[in-house]
Design an enzyme around this catalytic site. Structure first.
Site, mmCIF file in Angstrom:
data_model
loop_
_atom_site.group_PDB
_atom_site.id
_atom_site.type_symbol
_atom_site.label_atom_id
_atom_site.label_comp_id
_atom_site.label_asym_id
_atom_site.label_seq_id
_atom_site.Cartn_x
_atom_site.Cartn_y
_atom_site.Cartn_z
ATOM 1 N N TYR A 50 41.538 -7.379 16.821
ATOM 2 C CA TYR A 50 40.238 -8.071 16.824
ATOM 3 C C TYR A 50 39.689 -8.063 18.234
ATOM 4 C CZ TYR A 50 38.027 -9.906 12.749
ATOM 5 O OH TYR A 50 37.281 -9.996 11.604
ATOM 6 N N GLU A 52 36.026 -8.972 19.069
ATOM 7 C CA GLU A 52 34.614 -9.390 19.103
ATOM 8 C C GLU A 52 34.156 -9.543 20.547
ATOM 9 O OE1 GLU A 52 34.205 -12.929 16.755
ATOM 10 O OE2 GLU A 52 34.305 -11.827 14.876
ATOM 11 N N ASP A 196 15.833 8.581 15.444
ATOM 12 C CA ASP A 196 17.018 8.476 14.588
ATOM 13 C C ASP A 196 17.534 9.902 14.381
ATOM 14 O OD1 ASP A 196 18.872 8.330 12.583
ATOM 15 O OD2 ASP A 196 17.606 7.205 11.183
ATOM 16 N N THR A 222 24.267 8.572 13.521
ATOM 17 C CA THR A 222 25.597 8.523 12.920
ATOM 18 C C THR A 222 26.482 9.452 13.745
ATOM 19 O OG1 THR A 222 24.949 10.311 11.448
ATOM 20 C CG2 THR A 222 24.823 8.087 10.544
ATOM 21 N N LYS A 225 28.010 13.336 10.977
ATOM 22 C CA LYS A 225 27.276 14.469 10.391
ATOM 23 C C LYS A 225 27.492 15.695 11.278
ATOM 24 C CE LYS A 225 24.298 11.254 7.974
ATOM 25 N NZ LYS A 225 22.975 10.646 7.823
ATOM 26 N N ARG A 231 33.313 8.504 10.570
ATOM 27 C CA ARG A 231 32.185 7.871 9.887
ATOM 28 C C ARG A 231 31.781 6.628 10.656
ATOM 29 N NH1 ARG A 231 29.809 8.986 5.427
ATOM 30 N NH2 ARG A 231 31.226 10.745 5.359
HETATM 31 C C1 LIG Z 1 22.550 9.495 7.361
HETATM 32 C C2 LIG Z 1 21.349 8.863 7.950
HETATM 33 C C3 LIG Z 1 21.268 7.473 8.146
HETATM 34 C C4 LIG Z 1 22.268 6.497 7.586
HETATM 35 O O1 LIG Z 1 23.582 6.636 7.873
HETATM 36 P P1 LIG Z 1 24.696 5.856 7.019
HETATM 37 O O2 LIG Z 1 25.886 5.935 7.908
HETATM 38 O O3 LIG Z 1 24.836 6.586 5.731
HETATM 39 O O4 LIG Z 1 24.233 4.451 6.812
HETATM 40 C C5 LIG Z 1 20.153 6.967 8.799
HETATM 41 N N1 LIG Z 1 19.178 7.777 9.222
HETATM 42 C C6 LIG Z 1 19.209 9.101 9.027
HETATM 43 C C7 LIG Z 1 18.084 9.953 9.534
HETATM 44 C C8 LIG Z 1 20.287 9.686 8.375
HETATM 45 O O5 LIG Z 1 20.292 11.008 8.167
#
Ligand SMILES: *Cc1c(COP(=O)(O)O)cnc(C)c1O
Length: 412
Positions: A50, A52, A196, A222, A225, A231
């Protein structure tokens, strides 16, 4: 005691999933195979802790080594994306967006993002998502003819709407995102620019897409990807937003960080700084372009006519199909991908007129441009006979054999 003995049910399901990952052709644009060192870090004893708070300021004792891990992750993230501040605790891309929005806006403020059915993400203002429920959403779209972002039109709309935040970065947009043009738009209307970059983070890190760092107020991404990590997600920001972002993550919306995932993120950033990763990112794009050309040669219409990045969006409606039928037929033939809406789609999101294909995962397996011919051939054969189950199972075993040439997780 081993998992196999303790819980044979789960053990065997994990084994089956591993086998499936080895045998099926993964064209899901948001998926990848995390390398073993990432699995090792994320499956480590760090899950027991933990912590925090933040390095040097924890609410629990015993964080001597966790602090070092998180600091490394932070420093590497800042370097990789060229931003002065990084929070590496966000659990997912969606929570990262939630946390970033809360740092930049008050509930009820105006958020401008791309329409979901044209390539935006749920968190960019969909009415079924928190974003559409707590913010005032004004969406922009892509141009109907080019199916690409029309920066002049977005500029005009933004000046009229005066949003607090503009979000750019998408889930199904096959073209370069010009962050510099978005910066101009944000400046012209006094908005914050949130990039994003979840889908293209690996391309940016590897120099195969223009960077967002010089233009963004805040970046969310993220890590699982194209970046090929565990993840999870991170948030990067300009100095002035650092405090509010950190407070927004903890205690604002999360409790303890996932320290094992933080460690795996640090490994992921280290990997992404290596010269091999630049080759990987460049190959992702070469493969996507090759796949696009092969599919066009087979008569498929591609949204926007092609690709600049890691994905292609195929209009299957133009072949008398819909996304749902195509996705199911392909899955039966050993090819995993996802149905997707296309711009100005007339189908519901659960059906869709498109199929989204991406090359990050197959590139990790070592495929090159020539292998995309095989991929396009499989795709086309299955969709020519979407109801021929005998053909699908024959193709499935051919695909498994083909994938055997591109091994992953050798002795796992
Ligand atoms: C995949 C994705 C997310 C969300 O990611 P999660 O980990 O699935 O919540 C947000 N924005 C974009 C552009 C994405 O491609």
């Amino acid at each position: 005691m081993s998992l196999e003995k303790k819980d044979p049910e789960i053990f065997s399901l994990i084994e089956k999933e591993l086998q499936r990952q080895k045998e099926m052709l993964d064209l899901i644009a948001s998926e990848n195979y995390a390398p073993k060192e990432i699995l090792e870090a994320s499956g480590s004893v760090l899950t027991n802790k933990y912590s925090e708070g933040y390095p040097g300021k924890r609410y629990y004792a015993g964080n001597e080594f966790i602090d070092k891990v998180e600091t490394l992750a932070i420093e590497r993230a800042k370097e990789l994306f060229g931003m002065p501040c990084a929070n590496v605790q966000a659990h997912s891309g969606s929570t990262a967006n939630f946390e970033a929005y809360r740092a930049l806006m008050k509930y009820g403020d105006t958020l401008m993002g791309l329409k979901l059915d044209q390539g935006g993400h749920l968190t960019h203002g969909s009415p079924v998502n928190f974003s559409g429920q707590i913010y005032n959403i004004v969406s922009y779209g892509v141009d109907k003819d080019s199916e690409q972002l029309d920066y002049d039109a977005i500029m005009e709309q933004a000046k009229e709407v005066k949003p607090k935040v503009i979000v750019c970065g998408y889930t199904a947009y096959p073209r370069t995102v010009y962050f510099d043009k978005f910066r101009e738009i944000a400046d012209a209307c006094g908005a914050y620019l949130l990039c994003d970059i979840a889908h293209i983070a690996g391309l940016i890190a590897g120099g195969a897409h223009m960077p967002a760092g010089p233009y963004a107020d805040v970046i969310t991404t993220t890590t699982h990807k194209s970046l090929r990590g565990p993840r999870g997600a991170i948030i990067l920001a300009k100095e002035e937003h650092c405090k509010s972002i950190n407070k927004g993550v903890f205690p604002g919306s999360q409790g303890g960080p996932l320290d094992h995932i933080t460690a795996a993120k640090a490994v992921c950033f280290h990997n992404a700084m290596q010269p091999e990763f630049r080759e990987y990112a460049a190959q992702i794009v070469k493969n996507a372009k090759s796949l696009a050309e092969e599919l066009k040669a087979k008569g498929f219409r591609l949204v926007s006519g092609g690709t600049d990045n890691h994905l292609v969006l195929v209009d299957v409606k133009s072949r008398g199909l819909n996304g749902k039928i195509a996705q199911n037929a392909l899955e039966n033939a050993g090819v995993v991908c996802n149905k997707n809406t296309i711009p100005y789609d007339t189908e519901k999101p659960f059906v869709g007129s498109g199929i989204r294909l991406g090359t990050p995962a197959v590139t990790t397996r070592g495929m090159k441009e020539d292998d995309m011919k095989v991929v396009a051939e499989v795709f086309s054969r299955v969709l020519e006979s979407p109801e021929d189950e005998a053909l699908h199972s024959k193709v499935k075993s051919e695909v498994a054999e083909f994938m055997g040439k591109f091994p992953i997780y050798g002795d796992l």
